[in-house]
Design an enzyme around this catalytic site. Structure first.
Site, PDB file in Angstrom:
ATOM      1  N   CYS A   1       0.782  -1.259   0.025  1.00  0.00           N
ATOM      2  CA  CYS A   1       0.250  -0.217  -0.154  1.00  0.00           C
ATOM      3  C   CYS A   1       1.027   1.324   0.024  1.00  0.00           C
ATOM      4  CB  CYS A   1      -0.782   0.004   1.240  1.00  0.00           C
ATOM      5  SG  CYS A   1      -2.193  -1.404   1.231  1.00  0.00           S
TER       6      CYS A   1
ATOM      7  N   CYS B   1      -0.725   9.889   7.077  1.00  0.00           N
ATOM      8  CA  CYS B   1       0.542   9.705   7.795  1.00  0.00           C
ATOM      9  C   CYS B   1       0.435   9.774   9.201  1.00  0.00           C
ATOM     10  CB  CYS B   1       1.704  10.411   7.202  1.00  0.00           C
ATOM     11  SG  CYS B   1       2.104  10.194   5.567  1.00  0.00           S
TER      12      CYS B   1
END
Ligand code: FES
Length: 283
Positions: free
Chosen positions: A35, A105
């Site tokens: 991913c 993130c």
């Protein structure tokens, strides 16, 4: 090129606490190389149950490395009860912000921390188990993860969900279900806002007043405005005058005057005090 803050660039260029603690107490592994992002977070507790050391190994972009690095700094010295309250927004804020397309993130960091704490509490036996039903098969994201990210970050569009947790960013087959989940959470939030009971202290110091105004904006006003594509920013407080700026759809809305009076000022009076007046700052 992304518009990164100096803090993001600093943590990317000089990442703190890189590596892996071999005799760890907790370990969290999230993401996958397939991913594009993967993070392993390990921590060690001291005799008082505080996080004495934390290290990370990240495969990903500058913001993934910076988010992981700053996360290790945030949690060192915390108890697990304190660490489990760390949100992805706190990680992003500590970096001076992240581009919205990179918010996933910060979410990855928060998930790795949650997984590491779950590992410790399961005494090493508990595999990290995803809660809920997988909605996005391209990125293995569940309905519970999507609901959480919508709730904690007041998200309102499918595009934002993709930015925060990648769901919807592959084949797109899950976008319909994501839109339904957003509607469910936004509806539940509106209900909570409408039924919330104000808790006002009898007398406020200036600091308490500022904190309560900010809290009321975050919890009572912003979710309602975001549900309609708008937002609000607290600019300043002068005595009993609260100066705010409307953003997004609210800024261009013909009903802005009513929003200021019937939503912003009404909620601040209700939750902080009747003495408050609100003024809109125009750009
Ligand atoms: S199933 Fe979510 S993007 Fe493909």
């Amino acid at each position: 090129m992304w518009d990164y803050t100096d803090k993001v660039m600093d943590h990317f260029s000089n990442p703190r606490n890189v590596g892996r603690i071999e005799d760890y107490d907790g370990i969290g592994e999230v993401g996958s190389l397939a991913c594009g992002d993967a993070l392993t977070l390990t921590f060690k507790l001291d005799a008082d149950g505080r996080i004495a050391d934390a290290k990370f190994q990240t495969f990903g972009c500058a913001s993934a490395i910076a988010s992981s690095s700053v996360l290790t700094e945030i949690i060192k010295g915390m108890t697990l009860e304190e660490a489990e309250k760390v949100s992805n927004q706190q990680i992003a804020d500590k970096l001076g912000g992240l581009p919205e397309q990179k918010m996933h993130c910060s979410v990855m960091g928060q998930e790795a921390l949650e997984a590491a704490i779950a590992y410790y509490r399961g005494k090493g036996k508990a595999a990290v188990h995803k809660h809920g039903k997988v909605v996005c098969t391209c990125f293995g994201v569940t309905d519970e993860e999507i609901r959480k990210v919508v709730q904690e970050n007041s998200l309102t569009t499918v595009e934002q969900i993709t930015n925060f947790c990648k769901a919807g960013g592959g084949c797109g087959g899950c976008k319909g279900r994501i839109a339904e989940l957003i509607e469910e959470v936004v509806g539940e939030n509106k209900q909570k806002v409408l039924s919330a009971k104000p808790v006002r202290p009898a007398k406020l110091t200036n600091i308490q007043k500022i904190q309560l105004v900010q809290q009321t904006i975050n919890e009572q006003i912003r979710p309602a405005l975001r549900a309609d594509g708008g937002d609000i920013e607290l600019i300043d407080i002068e005595g009993d005058k609260v100066i705010v700026a409307l953003r997004g759809m609210c800024a261009q809305c013909k009903m802005a005057e009513f929003t200021m009076r019937d939503v912003v000022e009404a909620k601040l009076k209700e939750f902080v005090g009747d003495m408050l007046t609100v003024e809109e700052m125009k750009d």
